[in-house]
Design an enzyme around this catalytic site. Structure first.
Site, PDB file in Angstrom:
ATOM      1  N   THR A 143       0.822  -1.214   0.000  1.00  0.00           N
ATOM      2  CA  THR A 143       0.000   0.000   0.000  1.00  0.00           C
ATOM      3  C   THR A 143       0.854   1.261   0.000  1.00  0.00           C
ATOM      4  O   THR A 143       0.524   2.241  -0.675  1.00  0.00           O
ATOM      5  CB  THR A 143      -0.923   0.013   1.240  1.00  0.00           C
ATOM      6  OG1 THR A 143      -1.742  -1.151   1.220  1.00  0.00           O
ATOM      7  CG2 THR A 143      -1.793   1.257   1.268  1.00  0.00           C
ATOM      8  N   CYS A 411      -5.327  -9.053   3.981  1.00  0.00           N
ATOM      9  CA  CYS A 411      -4.725  -8.807   2.659  1.00  0.00           C
ATOM     10  C   CYS A 411      -3.311  -8.269   2.773  1.00  0.00           C
ATOM     11  O   CYS A 411      -2.660  -8.006   1.763  1.00  0.00           O
ATOM     12  CB  CYS A 411      -5.580  -7.836   1.846  1.00  0.00           C
ATOM     13  SG  CYS A 411      -6.843  -8.660   0.847  1.00  0.00           S
ATOM     14  N   PHE A 412      -2.821  -8.045   4.002  1.00  0.00           N
ATOM     15  CA  PHE A 412      -1.419  -7.726   4.272  1.00  0.00           C
ATOM     16  C   PHE A 412      -0.963  -6.439   3.583  1.00  0.00           C
ATOM     17  O   PHE A 412       0.182  -6.336   3.131  1.00  0.00           O
ATOM     18  CB  PHE A 412      -0.515  -8.900   3.847  1.00  0.00           C
ATOM     19  CG  PHE A 412      -1.139 -10.235   4.113  1.00  0.00           C
ATOM     20  CD1 PHE A 412      -1.261 -10.707   5.410  1.00  0.00           C
ATOM     21  CD2 PHE A 412      -1.665 -10.996   3.088  1.00  0.00           C
ATOM     22  CE1 PHE A 412      -1.875 -11.912   5.677  1.00  0.00           C
ATOM     23  CE2 PHE A 412      -2.286 -12.210   3.332  1.00  0.00           C
ATOM     24  CZ  PHE A 412      -2.390 -12.673   4.640  1.00  0.00           C
ATOM     25  N   CYS A 413      -1.866  -5.455   3.511  1.00  0.00           N
ATOM     26  CA  CYS A 413      -1.561  -4.166   2.871  1.00  0.00           C
ATOM     27  C   CYS A 413      -1.065  -4.358   1.445  1.00  0.00           C
ATOM     28  O   CYS A 413      -0.179  -3.646   0.968  1.00  0.00           O
ATOM     29  CB  CYS A 413      -0.520  -3.391   3.686  1.00  0.00           C
ATOM     30  SG  CYS A 413      -1.094  -2.894   5.309  1.00  0.00           S
ATOM     31  N   ASN A 414      -1.625  -5.351   0.755  1.00  0.00           N
ATOM     32  CA  ASN A 414      -1.259  -5.606  -0.641  1.00  0.00           C
ATOM     33  C   ASN A 414      -2.519  -6.018  -1.389  1.00  0.00           C
ATOM     34  O   ASN A 414      -2.719  -7.191  -1.715  1.00  0.00           O
ATOM     35  CB  ASN A 414      -0.194  -6.695  -0.728  1.00  0.00           C
ATOM     36  CG  ASN A 414       0.406  -6.831  -2.120  1.00  0.00           C
ATOM     37  OD1 ASN A 414      -0.228  -6.503  -3.115  1.00  0.00           O
ATOM     38  ND2 ASN A 414       1.630  -7.317  -2.185  1.00  0.00           N
TER      39      ASN A 414
END
Length: 769
Positions: A143, A411-414
């Site tokens: 992100t 979503c793991f900042c992705n």
């Protein structure tokens, strides 16, 4: 089939042999990570764990030393400044880079490093008269990278999201030779933080040369930002092979401590394009408060580090590097160890089935964990029930917590990778938001479809037992019994693993360092007390005499007086060839450590030995240099500073370090100037160019003093001081020793040497600087 009989150490050994960093790996983990007892920590991609020795050594360091604000010039501030600079060099060395190629800008983290690039990159807006800049990024990006478009959108810059397959599939050869300097920026991760996929580092040069998409379709100068935050936690990065322009990193992902500290590595060829508007303390060469006048600092690190850096945290990095190398031996070993654990977990998890034969996991990966060169130590998946329905990641997370197994979900900042692997369209993402799902919450399913996944990731201290417990947990809690295994798939993966491992190099053993052979000795001249005679006379016709020759083998330690001595390419042979540094690699002088004067080193040429002597200590010896048949084993080549100059040095081993540490009462080491390193004498203002090379001296190859000048100083000192009872004035010889000169001469007039341009001793001419 009993899964527990498959999930064994013997199965692991069959598919991967690179485990740990020595026979006592499990013992070291038990000592360094006692807090992990009973815990399975599998979230290293988010934050790895620090060893206890790191904190212990760090606390001892800051308890023992006084570290002041590096913007001041007092002794404590100079210590801080020198230590911080040493850390910069060590960071570059870790990534096989040099200060000639890269600069290190300390930040509060990787995101702050990305923000520096976003705000200071020279974006050009698109206009009717000409094309402007492009901001391009791989869709599989964090992100914090994608967020750069929030700034570029307002500056008229075109944003181009690039899917992973487009980079090479849409590549084309360049035939035109058009000169265009419009700056463009392409960003991609060295390793995906979602799936662990490693993207080719060769793409750096491919984009810069405009061979790959999107650079091949747009004229201009292309810069590459390589997000290395996920990659460097478990893998080596060689910036000689992939000279990216900007590399952001976070240190807690490497060492676990300190948090809140990162860096932006900037290629010096790209440094000049970055333009700042705000200027904080320490970033200005000069400015006026009453007029719009500002001159930025020349050094890019000074220019972009607004205010005082977090210097105590930076000092902790030294101990992070120390512990990492002491425990593991280096990043190559970490890569082999962690990849083996991830591959084993992938093999078994992907082969696990419910009683009805359905697979228990849907794994999100590009390949099949074929090689550590293409896959990192991350495994991303969703669990599936016996009917083929996704089990929400929140349910998995809650159950794992009951077993004290720590994983990451979401979503793991992705978002880009999450959409690609889970098949979520842009429209569905918007619908999920309308259904109440936002980033970071526990809404794991919308209309039966997953909004995220489960990620397990390994660190250098992860063990086989971590994998074993996690896999047993999945089998016990989420598989409809009886547990079955897709034996054909498992055997296929095991066979592929054995084939791949034969192509992997063995772990690199920790040694005392590199081995080099010294070149033949140069033909040397010689300084002698007999060589400065009556042919050299002053204006009164009286002869000058060379009365003393001193060498100082170890900088800031005692003198070694000789009557004749060889001249080497750097001055008197072995003069100031070594120096003592503290545990952070910063040079110790008598100002910082007065007890250095107790050390009396001697050079014994016939035996090729440097002798270290001090009252109350056993004498030890070190080799001066290698001969034709001998090799000199040095530890890791390191960087240090002498009078503001960067010098490349090698460590002299543990015996000397232990001897010095015992004498001085603090952890320190003996280092010597690298035989392959050249340090040139600084040019004086208005002076002629010089190619004179220096040892670890401050400014010149030789230091000379006139006895008559010292005697005048001594008389002036004696006439101006009142000595109380018991105090004794310094004699002339003591004053001479304070100047730490190599050559002492007698001359009639005090300070007449200040006007000399040269002198000759024997047949050897010396220039006065």
């Amino acid at each position: 089939m009993d899964f527990r009989k498959i999930n064994t150490w013997e199965t692991f050994e069959e598919c991967w042999s690179h485990y740990g960093y020595g026979e006592n790996f499990e013992e070291v983990v038990g000592q360094e990570f006692t807090r992990l007892k009973g815990t399975v920590y599998l979230d290293h991609a988010a934050a790895t764990l620090y060893p206890e020795s790191l904190l212990r050594d760090y606390c001892q360091d800051i308890s023992r030393n006084v570290y002041g604000n590096p913007h001041s010039h007092n002794p404590s501030s100079r210590l801080t400044h020198d230590t911080v600079e040493k850390v910069r060099y060590r960071i570059l060395q870790h990534f096989n880079a040099t200060p000639e190629d890269y600069s290190v800008i300390f930040t509060s983290g990787c995101t702050a490093a990305l923000k520096i690039v976003a705000e200071s990159f020279p974006w050009r807006p698109h206009t009717e008269s000409g094309a402007g800049s492009h901001f391009c990024y791989l869709t599989d990006n964090h992100t914090s990278v994608v967020g750069i478009r929030g700034l570029t959108a307002g500056r008229g810059v075109i944003t181009v999201p690039v899917s992973p397959q487009e980079v090479e599939n849409r590549a084309k050869a360049q035939t035109e030779d058009v000169i265009c300097q419009t700056p463009h920026l392409y960003c991609y991760p060295a390793q995906s933080n979602f799936s662990g996929r490693k993207y080719p580092l060769s793409h750096v040069k491919g984009i810069q040369a405009r061979r790959l998409y999107p650079a091949c379709e747009h004229q201009g100068r292309w810069f590459v930002l390589l997000d290395a935050a996920a990659h460097v936690s478990c893998s080596p990065l060689n910036l000689q092979d992939c000279p990216a322009d900007f590399i952001p990193i976070s240190f807690y992902k490497m060492f676990g401590f300190p948090t809140g500290l990162g860096a932006l590595l900037v290629h010096n060829n790209a440094a000049g394009i970055l333009k700042k508007t705000y200027f904080g303390g320490g970033t200005a060469a000069a400015y006026l408060s009453g007029e719009d006048y500002y001159v930025q600092a020349a050094n890019i690190s000074d220019r972009f580090e607004d205010g005082t850096v977090s210097f105590l945290d930076i000092i902790a990095l030294n101990h992070g590097f120390n512990s990492l190398h002491r425990i593991t031996g280096g990043m190559h070993n970490i890569q082999l160890h962690t990849f083996g654990l991830a591959r084993y977990t992938y093999m078994l998890l992907s082969s696990l089935c419910h009683g009805n034969g359905r697979p228990v996991a849907k794994i999100y990966t590009k390949g099949q964990f074929e090689s550590p060169n293409t896959q990192g130590a991350i495994l991303n998946f969703n669990l599936v029930d016996s009917r083929g329905q996704i089990i929400g990641y929140s349910q998995v997370d809650r159950m794992a917590s009951l077993y004290n197994i720590h994983v990451r979900t979401g979503c793991f900042c992705n978002t880009g990778a999450c959409q690609i692997f889970l098949g979520i369209s842009n429209q569905q993402m918007k619908k999920n938001l309308q259904a109440g799902h936002v980033c970071g919450d526990s809404i794991d399913l919308v209309d039966g479809q997953p909004t995220g996944s489960v990620r397990v990731s390994f660190g250098y201290m992860s063990t086989f037992e971590d994998c074993q417990k996690f896999l047993n947990f999945v089998a016990e809690c989420f598989i409809e019994k009886p547990v079955t295994v897709d034996q054909m798939r498992l055997e296929k993966l095991q066979a592929a693993s054995a084939s791949q491992e034969s192509n992997e190099g063995p772990p690199i053993k920790t040694t005392e360092g590199e081995i080099y052979k010294a070149d033949e000795k140069e033909e040397l001249g010689e300084a002698s007390l007999n060589g400065f005679g009556s042919t050299h006379a002053n204006s009164r016709g009286e002869a000058y005499t060379l009365t003393n020759i001193y060498i100082y083998p170890i900088k800031s330690c005692g003198a070694f007086e000789v009557h004749n001595w060889p001249l080497g390419p750097l001055g008197l042979l072995y003069d100031r060839g070594w120096m003592v540094v503290n545990e952070n690699g910063v040079c110790l002088s008598q100002k910082r450590e007065p007890r250095l004067c107790f050390i009396h080193p001697k050079v014994h040429l016939p035996s090729n030995k440097l002798l270290l002597q001090a009252s109350g200590m056993d004498t030890i010896s070190l080799p001066l240099e290698s001969s034709k048949t001998q090799t000199y084993r040095s530890s890791l080549v390191c960087q240090s500073k002498v009078c503001g100059d960067r010098v490349e040095t090698v460590d002299c081993g543990d015996e000397a370090a232990s001897w010095l540490s015992e004498l001085l009462g603090q952890s320190c080491r003996l280092i010597r100037q690298s035989p392959d390193f050249t340090r040139d004498m600084k040019k004086k203002p208005g002076g002629a160019e010089t190619s004179t090379s220096l040892s670890l001296v401050n400014e010149a190859q030789y230091l000379m003093i006139n006895r008559a000048s010292v005697e005048l100083i001594h008389r002036l000192m004696s006439s101006r001081q009142d000595y109380s009872e018991g105090d004794q004035p310094l004699d002339t010889q003591n004053v001479i020793s304070r100047f730490r000169a190599n050559l002492v001469i007698t001359g009639v007039e005090p300070f007449e040497e200040d006007n000399w341009s040269h002198l000759i001793i024997g047949n050897t001419p010396f220039m006065v600087s």
